[in-house]
Structures are given as C-alpha cells and as structure tokens.
Design a protein around this motif. Structure first.
Motif, PDB file in Angstrom:
ATOM      1  N   ARG A 236       0.837  -1.197   0.000  1.00 26.51           N
ATOM      2  CA  ARG A 236       0.000   0.000   0.000  1.00 26.51           C
ATOM      3  C   ARG A 236       0.873   1.248   0.000  1.00 26.51           C
ATOM      4  O   ARG A 236       1.833   1.357   0.781  1.00 26.51           O
ATOM      5  CB  ARG A 236      -0.908   0.011   1.226  1.00 26.51           C
ATOM      6  CG  ARG A 236      -1.773  -1.236   1.367  1.00 26.51           C
ATOM      7  CD  ARG A 236      -2.691  -1.171   2.574  1.00 26.51           C
ATOM      8  NE  ARG A 236      -1.972  -1.017   3.843  1.00 26.51           N
ATOM      9  CZ  ARG A 236      -2.520  -1.199   5.039  1.00 26.51           C
ATOM     10  NH1 ARG A 236      -3.800  -1.574   5.127  1.00 26.51           N
ATOM     11  NH2 ARG A 236      -1.809  -1.027   6.143  1.00 26.51           N
ATOM     12  N   ALA A 237       0.504   2.202  -0.834  1.00 26.13           N
ATOM     13  CA  ALA A 237       1.265   3.452  -0.909  1.00 26.13           C
ATOM     14  C   ALA A 237       1.290   4.164   0.430  1.00 26.13           C
ATOM     15  O   ALA A 237       2.295   4.779   0.798  1.00 26.13           O
ATOM     16  CB  ALA A 237       0.671   4.360  -1.990  1.00 26.13           C
TER      17      ALA A 237
ATOM     18  N   LEU B 251       5.711   5.742 -10.150  1.00 24.28           N
ATOM     19  CA  LEU B 251       5.763   5.763  -8.689  1.00 24.28           C
ATOM     20  C   LEU B 251       5.455   7.149  -8.143  1.00 24.28           C
ATOM     21  O   LEU B 251       4.607   7.312  -7.246  1.00 24.28           O
ATOM     22  CB  LEU B 251       7.160   5.318  -8.244  1.00 24.28           C
ATOM     23  CG  LEU B 251       7.388   5.033  -6.766  1.00 24.28           C
ATOM     24  CD1 LEU B 251       6.576   3.834  -6.316  1.00 24.28           C
ATOM     25  CD2 LEU B 251       8.881   4.792  -6.509  1.00 24.28           C
TER      26      LEU B 251
ATOM     27  N   TRP C 261       1.211   6.692  -8.369  1.00 21.24           N
ATOM     28  CA  TRP C 261       0.863   5.836  -7.237  1.00 21.24           C
ATOM     29  C   TRP C 261       1.018   6.539  -5.901  1.00 21.24           C
ATOM     30  O   TRP C 261       0.051   6.630  -5.122  1.00 21.24           O
ATOM     31  CB  TRP C 261       1.700   4.557  -7.276  1.00 21.24           C
ATOM     32  CG  TRP C 261       1.263   3.530  -6.277  1.00 21.24           C
ATOM     33  CD1 TRP C 261      -0.007   3.026  -6.121  1.00 21.24           C
ATOM     34  CD2 TRP C 261       2.087   2.886  -5.295  1.00 21.24           C
ATOM     35  NE1 TRP C 261      -0.014   2.086  -5.099  1.00 21.24           N
ATOM     36  CE2 TRP C 261       1.258   1.979  -4.585  1.00 21.24           C
ATOM     37  CE3 TRP C 261       3.436   2.965  -4.970  1.00 21.24           C
ATOM     38  CZ2 TRP C 261       1.740   1.178  -3.551  1.00 21.24           C
ATOM     39  CZ3 TRP C 261       3.924   2.164  -3.942  1.00 21.24           C
ATOM     40  CH2 TRP C 261       3.075   1.282  -3.243  1.00 21.24           C
ATOM     41  N   LEU C 262       2.195   7.037  -5.574  1.00 20.10           N
ATOM     42  CA  LEU C 262       2.397   7.676  -4.273  1.00 20.10           C
ATOM     43  C   LEU C 262       1.543   8.931  -4.082  1.00 20.10           C
ATOM     44  O   LEU C 262       1.008   9.145  -2.985  1.00 20.10           O
ATOM     45  CB  LEU C 262       3.880   7.981  -4.049  1.00 20.10           C
ATOM     46  CG  LEU C 262       4.802   6.763  -3.902  1.00 20.10           C
ATOM     47  CD1 LEU C 262       6.252   7.200  -3.730  1.00 20.10           C
ATOM     48  CD2 LEU C 262       4.382   5.867  -2.739  1.00 20.10           C
TER      49      LEU C 262
ATOM     50  N   SER D 182      -1.806   8.668  -2.339  1.00 20.81           N
ATOM     51  CA  SER D 182      -1.843   8.498  -0.878  1.00 20.81           C
ATOM     52  C   SER D 182      -0.839   9.458  -0.255  1.00 20.81           C
ATOM     53  O   SER D 182       0.230   9.048   0.217  1.00 20.81           O
ATOM     54  CB  SER D 182      -1.511   7.052  -0.492  1.00 20.81           C
ATOM     55  OG  SER D 182      -2.470   6.153  -0.995  1.00 20.81           O
TER      56      SER D 182
ATOM     57  N   VAL E 145       1.046  -4.294  -7.238  1.00 22.20           N
ATOM     58  CA  VAL E 145       0.279  -3.435  -6.328  1.00 22.20           C
ATOM     59  C   VAL E 145      -1.211  -3.728  -6.469  1.00 22.20           C
ATOM     60  O   VAL E 145      -1.948  -3.804  -5.469  1.00 22.20           O
ATOM     61  CB  VAL E 145       0.585  -1.950  -6.632  1.00 22.20           C
ATOM     62  CG1 VAL E 145      -0.451  -1.043  -5.982  1.00 22.20           C
ATOM     63  CG2 VAL E 145       1.985  -1.584  -6.155  1.00 22.20           C
TER      64      VAL E 145
END
Length: 361
Positions: free
Chosen positions: A22-23, A48, A52-53, A56, A350
């Motif tokens: 999980r991020a 990334l 994705w990051l 969160s 992921v």
C-alpha cells in the motif's frame, strides 16, 4: 519471463502478506549510486512519483547518493513525470571527447545539472509531501584539501587500503554529510549508527545544485567540490563512496512503515569500495536487522539479458563506444524503453499481489 523480482526483509514480508503493498505505508524511498544504471527506472519512477504515491499523500523521506540523489530531486518536482524524462534525456546525451580531462567532465556535468534543475529549485526543496536528503562525503586529513590530483590519488589509495582492512577504518579519511530538507533530517539517522561521523546540513534553493553535483562527483575523475554553502568547509565527493547502496538503519522507522527500494540488484553493498567483498553486504553482517522493513524491487537476470549488451547501462559504455555517441545513446534509449516492463510489473503487483513472487531479503 518476469522482469522484476521482489525481495523483502521479515517485517516487510509479514506486512505485505497481511495488507498488500500500500502506498500509504511507504515512508522512505532510497536511491542508490550507480551512474547510468539509474536510467532503467525512468518509467517506474514516473509511475511511482507521478501516479501511485501521490494518490496516498503523506510525509516521505527520499534519500539518494550520486545518480540516486538526482533521481530523487526529479521526484520532488511539481511535474515529476516531465522531470524524469528531462533527466533521462540530459544524462543520455552526455558527449565527451576521446580523452576528456577533469575540466571537460566537470563542464558537462555542471551544464547537465543546470539544465535539469535550473529554475525548479524552489519547488524541489519545498515539496509538500517529500523530504529530500542528499548524501555526499567530506574528506579528512590527507583528503581534507588535496592540493593537486596526485595528492588526491595518494589519499584515495590510502582510503582503499584502510577500507580493505575494515570499513570502519575508512572513517579516518571520510565522513558522511547529509544535505537535508529544512523541515528536518531523517529522525532514524540522527543518532549514531556506524563509525562514520555524520553531519546534517540544510538543503536550500541556493545550494541544491551544488549539493547534487557534490553527491555525484567521482574522485580522480572530477574535481572535488570545494565549497558547499551551509555545510562544513572541505572537499566533497560522491556520496556512494560511503553509501553506495544506502545500507542505513531503516528498521528504526515505525512498525507499520515500509521502505520501498527500486534497486539494480537484490543485494546491498554498503560502500563503493566494498563491491568485491560480499561478506560486507547488508544482511550478512552485524547490522543485518537494518533491512527488516525493506522491500527491494530489482530487475531479474532474465530481463537484463534482453537489454543491449546484456546488462544495465553503465559507465563502461562510454569507453566501449568511445566517440560513437549515437550508438551509446541509442542503446541507452532502448534500455529506458524496456524499463517500462519494470513499471508494469510493479503496478500489477500493487493491484493484485502475487505473494509467491516475494522472496526473503
């Protein structure tokens, strides 16, 4: 054929098996020294830090040496996707004469960094979520201020002999300097963890470019950085000499926090001079617990064999291709393109973690 392998310390392994990757749990992203090898992660880095990051948001430490420092600076741009593309193109397009001297190499690298970071300094050092920390080394004694190249050569020859005896003895000639986000140095590094003296200097708009240059200044090939604003006076070189693969005390993080480490290999070599000493690699020495909460994602040997010359881009390519810059640039661009497979496999893991692919670190 899998392009990406997954290697986790015991805490990270248990956490990912229980919760997935999980991020929100990723607190630290390290980035190793390694010159052109870092190009292979361009697509993965763009996903990334661009997708994705950010979904969160939380405070995260991004820490790197040499090309890893440059990659983490790209991540801190307001548009990281564009920044990684710009860094990749600038790095790939380096051109040198048949026998470049220090002055030529310095000019090319300084121009590269100016084109990469110029005008973006404020957003990089003030990212709302990321805290950027750049690793470099400062010389002591014979390496405090070598007056000429021969003195520097002698100093690093002594450093190699000291390191051969023990990594701890290298601390007689070199110390670590972390040029850190003004909002705070990494709390998990602030108390001593190895024999190297560690200084923390503030990272500002004014010293960002110089700190990046210092972090990537190769000894004997480039002139040392003699002045780094807001840091101790001295001569500065590549952070990878001490922190090649960033064997740092990550286990001091909170219990549920993960270190996500896109890396060239599944093993961690502490310093550049330790490359031929596998008994010193992280996980085999007294500090093996440092990696308990680390997840390394690394290219597989099968993937590497599909790349030009069957390997990651590296500095030897400059010598191999000589002044045939177009051939080298073509190979490096091809490798960057193939790196998209690493991004795709991490994104797929992921989305639907295949726990059978997780290996112990």
């Amino acid at each position: 054929m899998n392009a990406l392998s997954f290697h986790a310390g015991p805490r990270a392994l248990a956490h990912i098996r229980a919760h997935g990757l999980r991020a929100a749990d990723v607190a630290v992203v390290p980035a190793a020294a390694g010159g052109p090898k870092g190009l292979i992660f361009q697509s993965l880095d763009q996903w990334l830090f661009g997708t994705w990051l950010p979904a969160s948001p939380r405070e995260r430490s991004l820490i790197g040496s040499s090309i890893g420092a440059w990659r983490m600076a790209a991540a801190c741009h307001a548009d990281p996707v564009a920044a990684f593309a710009r860094l990749g193109e600038l790095y790939t397009n380096q051109r040198y004469s048949a026998k470049p001297d220090r002055q030529e190499i310095d000019r090319v690298c300084q121009r590269l960094l100016a084109d990469f970071i110029g005008g973006y300094e404020r957003e990089v050092v003030n990212h709302p979520d990321y805290r950027l920390h750049l690793l470099t080394v400062r010389g002591l004694r014979a390496l405090a201020a070598p007056p000429h190249a021969r003195a520097e050569l002698t100093g690093f020859a002594v450093a190699s002999l000291l390191n051969l005896a023990s990594r701890e003895r290298l601390a007689h000639l070199l110390e670590r300097v972390v040029v850190s986000d003004l909002r705070g140095a990494p709390h998990w590094m602030q108390s001593g963890f190895d024999k190297f003296t560690t200084h923390f200097a503030p990272l500002t708009e004014n010293n960002l470019g110089t700190a990046l240059l210092a972090s990537g200044t190769l000894p004997l090939i480039m002139a040392p950085v003699r002045s780094l604003a807001d840091a101790p006076q001295g001569s500065y070189w590549d952070g990878g000499i001490i922190d090649y693969h960033l064997a740092l005390p990550y286990s001091r993080l909170d219990e549920q926090e993960i270190v996500l480490y896109p890396h060239f290999t599944p093993h961690i070599v502490p310093g550049w001079l330790d490359k031929s000493m596998p008994w010193r690699w992280a996980g085999r020495g007294p500090n093996r617990g440092w990696m308990d909460n680390v997840l390394i994602v690394a290219p597989t040997p099968e993937f590497l064999r599909t790349l030009p010359r069957g390997k990651l881009p590296d500095r030897k390519d400059f010598k191999f291709h000589g002044t045939d810059h177009d051939a080298r640039i073509s190979n490096w661009r091809h490798a960057i393109g193939e790196g998209g497979r690493l991004r795709d496999e991490l994104a797929a893991f992921v989305q639907a973690p295949d726990m059978s692919r997780l290996q112990s670190l």
